[in-house]
Design a protein around this motif. Structure first.
Motif, mmCIF file in Angstrom:
data_model
loop_
_atom_site.group_PDB
_atom_site.id
_atom_site.type_symbol
_atom_site.label_atom_id
_atom_site.label_comp_id
_atom_site.label_asym_id
_atom_site.label_seq_id
_atom_site.Cartn_x
_atom_site.Cartn_y
_atom_site.Cartn_z
ATOM 1 N N HIS A 21 0.829 -1.226 0.000
ATOM 2 C CA HIS A 21 0.000 0.000 0.000
ATOM 3 C C HIS A 21 0.854 1.262 0.000
ATOM 4 N N ASP A 43 6.535 2.173 6.798
ATOM 5 C CA ASP A 43 5.162 1.720 6.553
ATOM 6 C C ASP A 43 4.424 2.758 5.716
ATOM 7 N N ASN A 44 4.410 2.718 4.397
ATOM 8 C CA ASN A 44 4.927 1.595 3.664
ATOM 9 C C ASN A 44 5.583 2.047 2.355
ATOM 10 N N GLU A 49 -5.071 1.526 2.507
ATOM 11 C CA GLU A 49 -4.913 0.343 3.355
ATOM 12 C C GLU A 49 -5.204 0.687 4.809
ATOM 13 N N GLU A 50 -4.720 1.868 5.224
ATOM 14 C CA GLU A 50 -4.685 2.166 6.665
ATOM 15 C C GLU A 50 -6.065 2.210 7.313
ATOM 16 N N ASP A 101 4.475 -5.207 3.157
ATOM 17 C CA ASP A 101 4.035 -4.139 4.053
ATOM 18 C C ASP A 101 5.026 -4.038 5.203
ATOM 19 N N VAL A 102 5.627 -2.865 5.354
ATOM 20 C CA VAL A 102 6.633 -2.557 6.374
ATOM 21 C C VAL A 102 8.023 -3.039 5.927
HETATM 22 ZN ZN LIG Z 1 1.312 -0.778 6.350
#
Ligand SMILES: [Zn+2]
Length: 464
Positions: free
Chosen positions: A237, A249-250, A283-284, A311-312
Motif C-alpha cells: 500500500h 510503513d509503507n 490500506e490504513e 508491508d513494512v
Molecule cells: Zn502498512
C-alpha cells in the motif's frame, strides 16, 4: 529461465540506487499520504509514471470510493483532580464528540482483551478506558470497549518519545465510540495523578470529517508468455497516516515492489505466468483498495496463483505463509533459492502462521486466495518502534534492505512464474471457514465486521 538471467536481474537491482531514490520521493518530497488528500494524488501519479517509465504493460489506475477521514480538532483536558491540558491525536474514523466533548472518569486496563473487559465490566461502563496500543489492535479494542459501555477509548503508546500513534478505530466505517491516542509519558502521568490524588476525570473533544471520495489502485503487468490465465499478484500500500511520511510503513514496501518491476521489465519474456504489480490505496483505514480489487476482479480470483504482500520495510527476514500450510514446501524450496547473500542478514526462514488480518493480503486470503508476506526486520530494533507516528522517517530505512527486498521479490516472481504446477489452489468457502475455526479467528472477524466477505464488500462500498 536461466540462472544467468536471474543473477543479472539481481545484480542490476543490487547495484542500483533507484529504490532508495523512489523512497525519498514518496517520504520526503511528497510526505504523508493520507487517503483523500492531495498528497495521495501526487503519490498515485508518481507511481503511475514509474510503471510507465519502467515499461510495464497495461499500466493503469482503478478507482474505488471510500470513507475519507480528515481530523479537524482534538483536545484532552484533565478536569479532576486538577485542570490540565494534554496532547492527544484523534483516532482514524473516530466519531466526533457532541458539544464540549465526552467527560468521564478514567479506568486503566493492561491490554484490553475480552477476559480483561469481562473482569472489569462494572468499572468500564460509562468511563473512558485507557489501554496500551499493543498487543490488542485498536480495531478490536474499540468495538469491545463499546460493547462494555465505555464512553471512550484512550490508547497509549507502548514506547517513550512523546509520540501519539495514529490508527483507525474501525475498518471502513465510523467507530462506535470516540478514540484518541496519547504518549506513554502522558499515560504514566495520568496513572501517577490517580494514585497520588485519587479519582481522575477527563474530557475528550474530537472533531473530524468523513466524506465519500475516490481513491486508486495503481497497477501494471509483466510477462504471461504462456498465454494462460493463471497469474501472480504482488503489491503493497502507498497510503500512510497524516502524522508522518510513512517511510517504513509503507513507502519501503512500495519501492521494493516497484524496483522488482524495474529489474524484471527487461526480461519479461522469462515470466511464463503473468505478474501483476499493484500498489494499493487506502490500506490504513480498512484495506479498502485490496477489497476493491477483489470486488472488481472477482471473476479472476480462481486464477490467482499467489498474492505476495509487501508491508513494512527493513532487511528481509523470511516469507510468511498465512493460513495455507500446503504452500510451505514450495515456498521453502523457493526461499532456499531467493536468499540474498550476506553474513549479517537475520536468519531467513519461512514461517507458517494463522490468517492475519492486518494488511492487504487479508481480503484475498479470506476469499480463499493463497497469500504470502515478505517478512522484514529493522536493522536497529529501535527503528521498528515508530510505525504510525511522525517518527516513521527515511532515516529508519536502509538502502540495502530495500534492494534486498526488491531482489527477493524479483527472484520469487521468476521462480513462481515458471513453476510447472500451482503449489495450491483457491480454497472453497467451506475450507476458508475451516481455516477460520482452526485458528479461533471468528470473533476477530466479527469485531472487524468483515465476515462473510459479501457482507464486508456490501458495507464497504455501499454509501447510502
Ligand atoms: Zn502498512
Amino acid at each position: 529461465m536461466s540462472l544467468e538471467i536471474e543473477e543479472r536481474v539481481v545484480a542490476d537491482i543490487m547495484d542500483n540506487s533507484e529504490a532508495y531514490e523512489n523512497l525519498l520521493v514518496l517520504a520526503d518530497d511528497i510526505g504523508s499520504r493520507l487517503a483523500g488528500t492531495e498528497n495521495e494524488v501526487l503519490a498515485r501519479d508518481f507511481l503511475l509514471e514509474m510503471f510507465w517509465r519502467y515499461g510495464l504493460e497495461n499500466v493503469k489506475t482503478e478507482s474505488f470510493e471510500h470513507r475519507a477521514w480528515t481530523p479537524v480538532s482534538e483536545s484532552l483536558l484533565i478536569t479532576e483532580p486538577i485542570d490540565r491540558e494534554l496532547a492527544c491525536r484523534c483516532g482514524g474514523l473516530s466519531p466526533s464528540t457532541p458539544g464540549d466533548g465526552v467527560e468521564a472518569e478514567v479506568v486503566f486496563l493492561d491490554q484490553g482483551d475480552r477476559a480483561e473487559f469481562e473482569k472489569n465490566k462494572d468499572k468500564v461502563r460509562g468511563r473512558i478506558v485507557v489501554i496500551p496500543y499493543y498487543p490488542i489492535a485498536r480495531q478490536l479494542k474499540t468495538p469491545m470497549a463499546a460493547e462494555y459501555g465505555a464512553a471512550g477509548l484512550l490508547e497509549t503508546r507502548n514506547y517513550r518519545g512523546s509520540l501519539q500513534p495514529a490508527r483507525t478505530c474501525a475498518f471502513a466505517k465510523v467507530g462506535a465510540i470516540p478514540v484518541a491516542s496519547i504518549s506513554k509519558e502522558d499515560a504514566e502521568y495520568l496513572k501517577r495523578l490517580e494514585s497520588r490524588k485519587g479519582k481522575l476525570r477527563i474530557r475528550l473533544a474530537l472533531e473530524s470529517r468523513v466524506e465519500v471520495k475516490p481513491s486508486w489502485n495503481v497497477m501494471g503487468d509483466l510477462g504471461g508468455e504462456d498465454g494462460g490465465s493463471e497469474h501472480i499478484l504482488i503489491g503493497g500500500h502507498y497510503d500512510s497516516w497524516h502524522v508522518g511520511p510513512g517511510a517504513i510503513d509503507n513507502a519501503a514496501g512500495v519501492v521494493a515492489v516497484l524496483e522488482a518491476a524495474r529489474g524484471l521489465a527487461r526480461y519479461s519474456d522469462q515470466l511464463k505466468r503473468r505478474v501483476r504489480f499493484i500498489l494499493f490505496g487506502v490500506e490504513e483505514s480498512g484495506l479498502v483498495g485490496a477489497w476493491a480489487y477483489t470486488r472488481d476482479h472477482a471473476e479472476e480470483l480462481d486464477e490467482v496463483m499467489l498474492m505476495i504482500n509487501n508491508d513494512v520495510g527493513g532487511r528481509p527476514s523470511g516469507i510468511g505463509v498465512a493460513g495455507f500450510p500446503d504452500l510451505k514446501s514450495t515456498i521453502d524450496e523457493v526461499a532456499e533459492r531467493v536468499k540474498v547473500a550476506g553474513d549479517d542478514l537475520p536468519p531467513y526462514r519461512v514461517s507458517v502462521g494463522g490468517p492475519g488480518w492486518g494488511s492487504d493480503h487479508f481480503p484475498f486470503l479470506i476469499q480463499g486466495v493463497p497469500t504470502v508476506g515478505i517478512a522484514t526486520k529493522p536493522v536497529d530494533p529501535e527503528d521498528g518502534l515508530y510505525g504510525h507516528t511522525r517518527g516513521d522517517t527515511p532515516d529508519k530505512v536502509y538502502e540495502l534492505g530495500l534492494t534486498e527486498c526488491a531482489a527477493i521479490n524479483a527472484r520469487l516472481l521468476l521462480h513462481l512464474s515458471n513453476l510447472p504446477d500451482r503449489p495450491t489452489r483457491r480454497k472453497t468457502r467451506a475450507e476458508v471457514e475451516q481455516m477460520i475455526r482452526s485458528h479461533d479467528f471468528m470473533e476477530t472477524l466479527e469485531l472487524l465486521d468483515v465476515w462473510p466477505p459479501e457482507h464486508a464488500l456490501e458495507r464497504y462500498f455501499n454509501f447510502e
